[in-house]
Design an enzyme around this catalytic site. Structure first.
Site, short mmCIF file in Angstrom:
data_model
loop_
_atom_site.label_atom_id
_atom_site.label_comp_id
_atom_site.label_asym_id
_atom_site.label_seq_id
_atom_site.Cartn_x
_atom_site.Cartn_y
_atom_site.Cartn_z
N ASP A 235 0.86 -1.15 0.00
CA ASP A 235 0.00 0.00 0.00
C ASP A 235 0.92 1.22 0.00
O ASP A 235 2.10 1.10 0.30
CB ASP A 235 -0.85 -0.05 1.28
N ASP A 677 -1.53 -0.48 5.95
CA ASP A 677 -1.81 0.02 7.29
C ASP A 677 -3.27 0.31 7.52
O ASP A 677 -3.72 0.42 8.65
CB ASP A 677 -1.02 1.30 7.56
N ASP A 681 -6.77 -2.04 3.34
CA ASP A 681 -5.78 -3.04 2.94
C ASP A 681 -6.09 -4.41 3.51
O ASP A 681 -5.38 -5.37 3.20
CB ASP A 681 -4.38 -2.61 3.43
#
Lengths: 991, 335
Positions: A235, A677, A681
């Site tokens: 990410d 985080d 995700d």
């Protein structure tokens, strides 16, 4: 629980209709009807109406408190429970956490099946022999082996029912040869993995002091998988970047303000210095000065705008101060943040739904528009009046908030000023806002667009700010319509609402644009560089727009100058044209074709550059990804993506992230690691073989659903290259060794059986056998699993290519596993035949005593204990006192055990009674046999290792040798040169 | 190489931090950070060659010494099971051995090829006899051997647990199949004494076979197995039984019969008068009588010495091959 991964305030309002109910008494006669949708998992919408006193009022998410919410800034609320238990949105969202097992364990299962097959095979072979010998015990009515009394026996040995006896023998044999199946392996592995996780958790190099967060292995059964990662899917926000937004630049009325240098610009400048040393000096100076500037200014979180033209209220002297004033007012009013006044210092901090929003409000405050209070309907500001340059208090009546959504990509508020002017204040993505400007509001559109593209290139997030004044009449009409839309219960209410909002957010007047920097985390570029050198492919999956994503790609070194970029997107004139026709089917078809063509082009481009050393980077946006992930194209897309060094997917939704992860995982069969985080995700983390969560600011949702949680992206380097590599190596070695030691032991039973008429008699005392996997061989192998290191942490980081041993699975390949099993087979043969042939018939002591069953058992068992423990000693190359203690201690313990056990009364010790002290120890023969068998059993492995290390070394062998020869200074490239002939085929090395 | 600096920097931090801590804390810290002082042997060519060489240097002498000890042992082996059957019974040896009325006497002449120094051990050797068969091994009762009739849960001895309702002491197949060939030796007219004491393990005599346990109801059944026992002598003194009951590991085995405590000279002829009672004919086993001296290493078996020499020699050979290949290949010039 933070469902969306954001720990920040969400504004909730009571309905006006019920706002008067403020105490217990008022609920005495409360009678209302709530009609609402069925329970569902959508967190971002709620449709319902409340009828109370004959009036209907719409219920939306604004009135909903989700389960587990915490009240802030409010002491208490009265409420009605709408859904409970499994009907709540939390529970509707809960998916079963996926059960993950590492590839090594899955392969281990296969080996167990094979061994089980072998077990059944040898048991049945034994049973056949047993059947033959048992059947012949009575021949023509004569007793053959009369000493067994075959005429009067149990079913187990009955010659008349030989087949049944053979079947029962088969069951006995399964138990007897059961040592081939290392049942204790599972227990040992679990134990080892837990200890490994503790070491991961304790690692100080992965401890983040600022937030007091150590690394945390949340599952222990994926440790070794960390050493086999082929692709990392990362990410961006909060993972590569800190998710702390800093307002660094803005463009107002076509003038760009803000002189700071962003991380991305700095990285680019560094690259320029590297590539063109001749221009280096001036740039270095520039870098230094900008650093100095940043250092000198007082740091305010979220605000890093340094420009003397507008700082400290000086903007009032700028030529277009009206526009600046309006710009700042939009920043100060158009948001959903809540001010939090510190009573002691009087300072105001803000709690906002997103860090950008907080950055805006802070910027407005720093420039003189301090937002200090919010009520249900009013906003209060301390404003710097540009005319008399004094701070005045003003309040604005908040009429409507048209909220931000990813579809709308804009947010607006409608406020009434103190002089009864109605204003619509908007901010939003450039693509949206520019299309909604009025003709007269486009005064400096070109300059602003120019600035926005500059900002984007510098890796900044941009938003366009605009406003408009509303006529009284126009507003009233619209407000009515909006109210109707809001109260409707139709399924398409959201769309109607959007459409209604759309009607008023038009004819805007452009004010300017903001640029917020998304700061890279510490050490990210170096870490990515290391991981790339380790041969790990890194994909970025982000929701950001393409330009930002590309810039972050450059900033963290994923994309390099001189890399060929392949961009797949739907932003081309042909698609635009089709889009304008409005036919959705046509559009989909055209888009699909376009993507297919672009993928084809990319592949042919790759093919044409095959010979040259140019690397490719693939960039694809979310819309295109939709098509690329569709059935027909996914394989060619994957093929293209895999031949590129780095892949960036921008504008991708959480679901797409998970889909891409699955595509990589399933499509290539390689091990994937997803790192992220935020709550968006979670899908990706759960889909990947390993999910690593960053315990960052965006809540714990990702960390909670991850397998490993770390505080900073750069710890990934150590987690993979050091712990991953070690754990992989340890577990692989441990399993191989376990099979070895159990085969070496288990097969001696078989050889003995061959000489005991396959009757099922074990060669050893029961207690020796029971303790084999518990005391005499287990601790060294656990020490191996927990402590072994092929090379130190420092060297693993220095030679990242070492990691490829895990990716290519060289330490747990079938040939290696079978090799170890073969080694076990050889050891068992040597142990049995050397022992028995040395002392078949003759006396083994000077006093004429001969070998018997008990002495053979002890001798063989002693050899087994010595051999497997010494095998351990020569197969590891890392001895601390722990290894020494366990290995030599295990052997010593065997002697201790047999002495103590031998001293117990014979009814307890049976065949072990004084066998060592009285019979074996005084005989030099016993010791000589032990020495011979142990050395002979180790020579095959030692020879293999010696020749392999010298003439066909693996990468870790090379590093070990160079370390022992003090050639540590050798660069990885030189080592690689030597390792070319090694078993590692080296893929991408840029050095 | 920025990260390299970083890692060396962090290593520097570690070493900088370490002296501040006390010894124990430092050890714990090193343990937790997996940074314990460690010995890391590497298979460098020098080590490999040295190891092989050492094995060779150690093993070859051991081999020769053991071989010498083994060769020094004089052993006379004589198979008598076929020879001791009268010609009329040659076709049906089982009938011969089962027929109680036929005399089982037999005489064998053993020529001493080399001087044998006392003590000379007398063994009987059986072949194809599965004393390690599971049914056989289990068919005994340790408690009964020690406590005699006082102990009566002897189900493991079946089918030789009871006879006519009375318990059998010692019970079980092992005791029941007791070897009962007997030998007497003479040299010319002079009788050779065979000492049949102390042929069993001391611990067996003292702790496994009861001093007050006398054979009872033994070999009284319809089917007689092997030898009978004198019920006047306690089990702890029945050394033949004790030796026999220490079951053999492999189907070919020797058991100690006694010691001749006189030297035998070269070319002496030892006359063995034996009773060929024991039935090995039904399962095709061989019977041998063995006279053997012993060395510090025990009896005669060259396997140990030969293997030592073989392993030592191959180590030397591997060391040589390794050295040659190593010198020849120049891939790692540094050694």
């Amino acid at each position: 629980m933070n469902l969306d991964g954001e720990t920040n305030l969400k504004l909730k309002h009571a309905l006006n209709l019920t706002a008067s109910l403020r105490d217990d008494d008022s609920f005495k006669h409360f009678k209302a009807v709530i009609k609402c949708e069925d329970p569902n998992e959508d967190l971002y919408s709620f449709v319902g109406t409340l009828s109370y006193h004959g009036q209907q009022s719409p219920l939306s998410l604004q009135q909903m408190l989700l389960r587990d919410s915490k009240l802030r800034n409010t002491e208490y609320v009265y409420g009605v429970v709408v859904f409970t238990g499994h009907d709540t949105k939390v529970m509707q969202n809960a998916t079963d956490p996926p059960s993950k097992r590492s590839k090594i364990e899955r392969r281990m299962d296969k080996i167990i099946y094979i061994l089980f097959g072998v077990l059944i095979l040898i048991s049945s072979v034994g049973s056949v022999f047993f059947w033959l010998s048992t059947r012949n015990d009575i021949r023509n009515g004569e007793l053959d082996r009369w000493y067994l009394r075959p005429d009067d026996t149990t079913v187990l040995f009955d010659p008349k029912r030989a087949l049944l006896a053979a079947f029962l023998h088969f069951l006995t044999a399964l138990m007897l040869y059961g040592y081939l199946i290392p049942i204790s392996l599972y227990v040992s592995i679990e134990l080892v993995k837990v200890l490994q996780s503790i070491f991961i958790n304790k690692d100080q190099e992965m401890y983040y002091e600022e937030t007091d967060k150590p690394a945390h292995a949340r599952t222990s059964n994926l440790n070794e998988e960390l050493g086999q990662i082929d692709t990392i899917l990362s990410d961006k926000t909060g993972t590569l970047t800190c998710n702390s937004m800093e307002f660094v630049k803005c463009s107002i009325a076509g003038v760009s303000y803000g002189r700071g240098m962003t991380e991305v610009e700095r990285a680019r400048a560094m690259r320029k210095i590297y590539e063109h040393p001749e221009v280096g000096d001036s740039l270095t100076n520039l870098l230094k000065t900008s650093d100095a500037e940043v250092g000198s200014s007082k740091s305010i979180k979220g605000f890093n705008l340094s420009d003397e033209r507008i700082m400290d209220g000086k903007w009032v002297r700028e030529p277009n101060r009206d526009i600046i004033e309006n710009f700042l007012r939009v920043l100060a009013l158009c948001h959903t943040a809540i001010p939090d006044v510190n009573k002691e210092s009087g300072k105001i901090s803000y709690e906002a739904e997103s860090p950008d929003e907080a950055a805006f409000v802070i910027t407005a405050r720093e420039l003189g528009f301090e937002f200090y209070e919010r009520t249900q309907t009013r906003l209060f500001l301390h404003e710097l009046d540009p005319l008399n340059r004094r701070m005045v208090n003003r309040s604005y009546e908040l009429l409507h908030v048209l909220e931000f959504s990813s579809a709308r990509k804009r947010m607006s508020v409608i406020v009434k000023t103190e002089d009864n002017k109605l204003m619509l204040l908007s901010k939003g993505a450039d693509s949206i806002i520019f299309g909604r400007l009025s003709d007269e509001g486009r005064g400096f559109e070109a300059e602003t667009k120019e600035h926005i593209s500059q900002y984007s290139e510098a890796g900044l997030r941009t938003l366009v700010v605009a406003y408009r004044e509303l006529g009284e009449k126009e507003y009233k009409l619209w407000a009515h319509e909006f109210f109707n839309a809001k109260t409707s219960l139709a399924a398409d209410r959201d769309e109607v609402l959007d459409a209604t909002a759309d009607k008023i957010e038009r004819n805007l007047i452009l004010l300017g644009a903001t640029a917020v920097e998304d700061k890279l985390q510490k050490g990210v570029p170096e870490c990515i560089d290391k991981l790339a050198k380790a041969g790990i492919k890194i994909w970025i999956l982000t929701g950001d727009k393409m330009e930002t994503a590309i810039n972050i790609g450059y900033a963290c070194g994923l994309l390099r100058q001189g890399m060929e970029r392949i961009v797949i997107s739907l932003d081309n004139p042909h698609i635009d044209a089709v889009e304008k026709q409005g036919d959705k089917e046509m559009l989909a078809k055209a888009s699909g074709e376009s993507i297919a063509r672009q993928i084809q082009d990319g592949r042919s481009q790759l093919r044409s550059f095959k010979e040259s050393p140019i690397d490719f980077g693939l960039i694809i946006d979310g819309k295109s990804l939709n098509f690329a992930l569709s059935d027909g194209l996914e394989h060619s897309f994957l093929g293209l993506a895999l031949s590129c060094v780095s892949v960036i997917c921008c504008r991708s939704s959480p679901k797409q992230k998970a889909l891409v992860t699955r595509l990589v995982k399933v499509g290539t069969g390689s091990t994937t690691l997803a790192i992220g985080d935020g709550a968006n995700d979670v899908g990706m983390l759960q889909e990947a073989d390993i999910g690593v969560g960053i315990t960052g600011v965006e809540g714990m949702q990702a960390a909670m659903s991850s397998d490993f949680a770390i505080a900073q992206f750069c710890y990934l380097e150590r987690l993979l290259l050091v712990h991953g590599h070690w754990c992989y190596r340890r577990i692989a070695m441990m399993i191989c060794y376990f099979f070895y030691k159990n085969i070496a032991f288990g097969l001696t039973f078989l050889w003995f059986e061959a000489y005991a008429s396959f009757s099922g008699q074990a060669a050893y005392n029961d207690w020796y056998m029971a303790f084999y996997n518990v005391f005499f061989t287990s601790l060294p192998v656990i020490a191996l699993g927990v402590f072994d290191q092929d090379v130190s942490a420092r060297l693993s980081l220095k030679y990242p290519l070492l990691y490829q041993e895990g990716v290519q699975n060289t330490l747990f390949s079938w040939s290696r596993i079978l090799g170890w099993m073969f080694n076990g087979f050889i050891s068992s043969v040597i142990i049995f035949y050397f022992t028995t042939n040395s002392i078949t018939l003759q006396a083994f002591r000077s006093d004429g005593h001969v070998l018997d069953y008990e002495i053979l058992g002890v001798t063989m068992y002693t050899c087994v204990v010595w051999v497997v423990n010494c095998q351990m000693a020569i197969s590891i190359n890392y001895f601390t006192w722990i290894q020494h203690f366990f290995i030599w201690g295990s052997i010593a313990f065997w002697y201790l055990f047999i002495i103590i056990y031998g001293y117990l009364p014979p009814t307890i010790s049976t065949t072990a009674y004084k066998v060592l002290v009285e019979a074996c120890a005084p005989s030099p023969f016993f010791w000589l046999v032990t020495l011979l068998v142990v050395v002979s059993a180790l020579v095959p492995y030692f020879t293999y290792r010696a020749f392999q290390t010298r003439f066909h070394p693996m990468y870790h062998d090379i590093i070990q040798i160079s370390r022992s020869e003090g050639r540590e200074k050798m660069s990885p490239a030189e080592l690689t040169e030597q390792g070319k002939d090694g078993s590692i085929s080296i893929t991408h090395i840029e050095d | 190489m920025a990260s390299e600096e970083r890692s060396s920097l962090s290593a520097g931090v570690e070493s900088h931090r370490a002296p501040v801590r006390s010894g124990w804390k430092k050890a714990v810290h090193q343990f937790k950070q997996q940074n314990l002082p460690a010995c890391k042997p590497v298979l460098t060519p020098a080590w490999v060659i040295t190891t092989y060489f050492l094995i060779g240097v150690l093993f070859i002498p051991i081999g020769f010494i053991s071989l010498r000890a083994s060769m020094g042992v004089v052993e006379i082996v004589d198979r008598y099971d076929t020879e001791c059957v009268p010609n009329s019974y040659k076709s049906d040896k089982v009938a011969y051995v089962k027929d109680m009325s036929v005399s089982k006497n037999c005489t064998r002449y053993l020529k001493v090829k080399k001087r044998m120094k006392a003590p000379i051990y007398v063994y009987y050797e059986l072949d194809n006899y599965y004393q390690n068969h599971r049914r056989y091994v289990k068919s005994r009762n340790e408690q009964q051997l020690l406590h005699g009739l006082r102990y009566n849960s002897t189900s493991s001895c079946r089918p030789l647990e009871l006879n006519k309702g009375l318990p059998i002491v010692p019970c079980g197949l092992v005791a029941w199949s007791l070897f009962n060939d007997s030998y007497s030796f003479s040299r010319g007219a002079e009788k050779l004494n065979v000492n049949r004491k102390n042929i069993a393990w001391q611990s067996d005599r003292d702790h496994k076979f009861g001093k007050k346990v006398h054979p009872f109801n033994f070999q009284n059944g319809t089917l007689i197995g092997g030898g009978k026992l004198d019920s006047r002598i306690p089990l702890s003194d029945q050394e033949d039984l004790i030796v026999w009951m220490r079951t053999a590991a492999l189907p070919s085995f020797r058991k100690l019969y006694g010691r001749i405590e006189e030297d035998l000279d070269e070319d002496d002829v030892v006359i063995v008068n034996l009773l060929n009672n024991y039935n090995t004919y039904s399962f095709g086993g061989k019977k041998k009588i063995v006279l053997s001296t012993s060395s510090w290493l025990g009896g005669r078996n060259n396997f140990l010495g030969m293997t030592y020499i073989l392993v030592g020699a191959s180590s030397m050979f591997i060391a040589l091959v390794f050295l040659l290949l190593h010198v020849k290949s120049s891939r790692l010039p540094a050694m």
